[in-house]
Structure formats: C-alpha cells, structure tokens
Scaffold this active site. Structure first.
Site, PDB file in Angstrom:
ATOM      1  N   LEU A 153       0.697  -1.551   0.324  1.00 31.07           N
ATOM      2  CA  LEU A 153       0.320   0.226  -0.176  1.00 31.07           C
ATOM      3  C   LEU A 153       0.926   0.893   0.312  1.00 31.07           C
ATOM      4  CD1 LEU A 153      -3.018  -1.474   2.956  1.00 31.07           C
ATOM      5  CD2 LEU A 153      -3.256  -0.388   0.461  1.00 31.07           C
ATOM      6  N   TYR A 154       2.145   1.409   0.755  1.00 37.72           N
ATOM      7  CA  TYR A 154       2.909   2.200   0.330  1.00 37.72           C
ATOM      8  C   TYR A 154       3.336   3.164  -0.587  1.00 37.72           C
ATOM      9  CZ  TYR A 154       6.676   5.517   2.105  1.00 37.72           C
ATOM     10  OH  TYR A 154       7.995   6.574   2.082  1.00 37.72           O
ATOM     11  N   THR A 155       4.048   1.890  -1.447  1.00 38.33           N
ATOM     12  CA  THR A 155       3.817   1.969  -3.012  1.00 38.33           C
ATOM     13  C   THR A 155       2.554   2.675  -3.683  1.00 38.33           C
ATOM     14  OG1 THR A 155       5.683   0.365  -2.934  1.00 38.33           O
ATOM     15  CG2 THR A 155       4.776   1.493  -5.270  1.00 38.33           C
ATOM     16  N   LYS A 365       5.800   7.545   8.756  1.00 39.99           N
ATOM     17  CA  LYS A 365       7.386   7.305   8.415  1.00 39.99           C
ATOM     18  C   LYS A 365       7.314   9.453   8.432  1.00 39.99           C
ATOM     19  CE  LYS A 365       9.855   7.091   4.026  1.00 39.99           C
ATOM     20  NZ  LYS A 365      10.183   6.724   3.216  1.00 39.99           N
TER      21      LYS A 365
END
Length: 366
Positions: A153-155, A365
């Site tokens: 999901l980050y990408t 982050k």
C-alpha cells in the site's frame, strides 16, 4: 527545461511529520540555517525549544488542523505518511483506507490548503518504489513509468499522491516537485536497521537472500535533506524543479547485506554467508501475506517488497538532480556510517534490554 541558476529563499517553512525521523532532522537543519520553521505532526515535537520554531499538533486528515498549519507559510516540506509495506488484493478495506486517508487524502488536504493560503512552494516525499514493478533496475532515471503492479500500500499510495502533487504544479501560484528517496538511514532511524535487528535478535537470519552481486541504493538522512532543500530553492518560475520528480540517494549502490554487515558486527553479532534464491523466498512471503490477511495468522517475517529489494537490482541515477539542482551527496556511505554507527549500536543494545519489541507495522513515516 528551466534555468538551474534561478533560486529563491524559502521564507517561512512548514515541515509535516516534523516529529519523526526525517522531519525532525529536516527541522533541525532548517533552524541551523536560520529559517523560521513550523513543525506539524500528530505528536509533540521531540526537539528542544528554539526561538524560530513553532509547533502545531494536529491531524493531516483534519481540514481545520491543516489550515492552521499552513497559515502564513511560504514553503511546505511534506514528509508525513503511513508506511504500510504489505498490500495486494487480500488486504482488508480498513487496512487500505488507513493508508489512503493519510497518504492520499491528507496530501490533497495539504495541497489545497496551501494553495488557498498563498503558499509558494511544495516539496513532496515520494519513494523510489513508485517505478518498481518487480524488474531489475540499474541506474534507473526519472523517465521510467509508474509501476502498475502494487504489492504494498505504501507504493500504491505514493504513486497516486505524487501524480496528484505534480499535476497541481502552478495551480493558484504554488509550485510543486517530488523527491524519491531510497531506503532512509541515519541517526533517528527506527525502520531500516530496527527491522534488521529484530530479525537478528529473533534468530531469523539463518541465510542471506539473493546474490551478493545484487545492489540497491540508500539515502543517508542528511544527503536526503540536502536534496530536499535544493529542490525547494529551485521551485521558482522559470526554474528547473517545478513539476519535476527527483531520485535523491547516496550515489553508491551496495548489496544490502554487505551494507548492513558492519553495523551487525559492531553490535557483536554476525551475518551468515550462505545465500538462497530470492524468488523462492518472495513466493513464500507472498503466500504468507495472503494467509495473514485471509485467515489472520501473524505477519510475514519479511514483506514481499523487502524481499524484492534483496534479489533484484534496484538503484537509481542522481544525474537529473545533479543537473537541475546541483545535488551532490554531502556524505559518502563510509563517512555517514562512521557518524551514525554509535547510534545504531545504542539502538541495538536498547532493543536487547527491552526484549526486541517489534516496531509498529504502520508507524508514521516522518
């Protein structure tokens, strides 16, 4: 192509995620350079009081909080995000929405609020993974297309948000650009080496994954911050940065295990020398991830994305940043390692004393 000699002062600066690893280091550097800085985060700033530092505690998904944060600001550095390194078709809707609400909708809130408040410059923090789709990348550059294969999901959220940010360049007078770091490391890191230490202490590192010849690149936090500031200074009409994305890294591709080995050895441990097929491990972790979301078993020992970085070359050229921004890494890997090795050995000792509690999987982050 714009004029790389055109630069501007940053004016009053907002750093989102200013209480986190990258954000706090960025705030500190900006203060050292004499800037007036506002830090915006969900948690109070860990930094000492400073006459040019103000803090706003709030939520990027809350419109009122965001409007308060951007008022009177000239330059925004957006570093806040949630890191969800798992994904795919089996993720729960709740898991997906958590990432999208912060990483995409939160970014949109910030961009629109900045435009309405008269902010002039907006620097977004993306990731080199926005172009990584399971292929070897050697000296990749910014002409690579966005990946359409999302295993985390980050990408996925970073692709959506970067497209939005760059598409908003010039709207209502606000210029935008995006920085694509590699793995970020240095003093304050609670992600890259913490994960290494967790696996070492748990006894999970029995073999190394992938060939010793496979390389990736990393972004030492102070090299990254240098790139951030250069990009913002070049966000000027007729300049090079508006509407652009840049890979910012240390310019020294290395094998991940050989990069980590000196740190692990300094902590009094060893890494094995036996290596196994990365593709087999990747398939195993993909299956494990599916079972995790389908049946609720524990998370995989290593996320599939992390495995890909161990058996596929994935490193990127900084030529565009050199040309457009005048970027050169301030520190070599050797210099940076010497500076932050005491921090990492202290972190390791603390984890040993605390029983190596895992880091939160979806920590912000910043």
């Amino acid at each position: 192509m714009g004029d790389p000699t055109l630069r501007t002062d940053l004016g009053r600066v907002l750093v989102t995620g200013g209480s986190g690893f990258v954000g706090a280091n960025l705030v500190t550097t900006l203060l050292e350079r004499g800037h007036e800085v506002r830090s915006f985060d969900r948690v109070p700033s860990p930094l000492p009081a400073h006459p040019k530092l103000t803090t706003v505690v709030g939520d990027i998904t809350n419109g009122e909080d965001v409007a308060t944060a951007v008022a009177g600001i000239d330059t925004i550095f957006h570093t806040a995000a949630i890191i969800d390194l798992m994904g795919g078709a089996t993720v729960t809707e709740e898991y997906r929405q958590r990432s999208f609400s912060v990483n995409v909708e939160g970014t949109k809130n910030l961009v629109h609020a900045g435009q309405q408040a008269g902010v002039q410059r907006f620097v977004y923090t993306a990731s080199n993974s926005v172009v990584m789709g399971g292929q070897d990348i050697v000296n990749g550059d910014e002409t690579l297309p966005y990946t359409t294969r999302f295993n985390d999901l980050y990408t996925e959220t970073k692709v959506v948000a970067e497209k939005f940010v760059l598409g908003q360049n010039g709207e209502q007078g606000m210029l935008t650009c995006s920085i694509r770091p590699s793995g970020i490391w240095g003093r304050g890191d609670q992600t890259m080496f913490r994960k290494v230490f967790e696996n070492v202490l748990a006894g999970h590192v029995k073999v190394l994954v992938g060939s010793k010849n496979i390389k990736l690149d990393n972004s030492y936090v102070h090299n990254l911050i240098h790139g951030f500031i250069l990009a913002a200074e070049h966000l000027v009409p007729g300049g090079t940065a508006p509407g652009q994305a840049y890979f910012i890294n240390d310019g020294e591709p290395l094998n991940m295990f050989e990069f980590a080995r000196p740190v692990v050895v300094a902590c009094g441990r060893k890494l094995p020398n036996i290596r196994v097929s990365g593709r087999l491990v990747h398939k195993a972790m993909m299956g494990w991830q599916w079972l995790h979301f389908k049946y609720g078993i524990r998370e995989p020992l290593v996320e599939p994305l992390a495995v890909e970085r161990l058996y596929l070359n994935n490193y990127f050229s900084i030529a565009k940043a050199r040309r457009d921004l005048g970027y050169e890494p301030l520190f070599t890997t050797e210099q940076a390692m010497a500076e932050c090795l005491p921090y990492y050995t202290d972190l390791f000792d603390t984890m040993v004393a605390q029983g190596a509690q895992p880091a939160v999987a979806a920590a912000p982050k910043s």
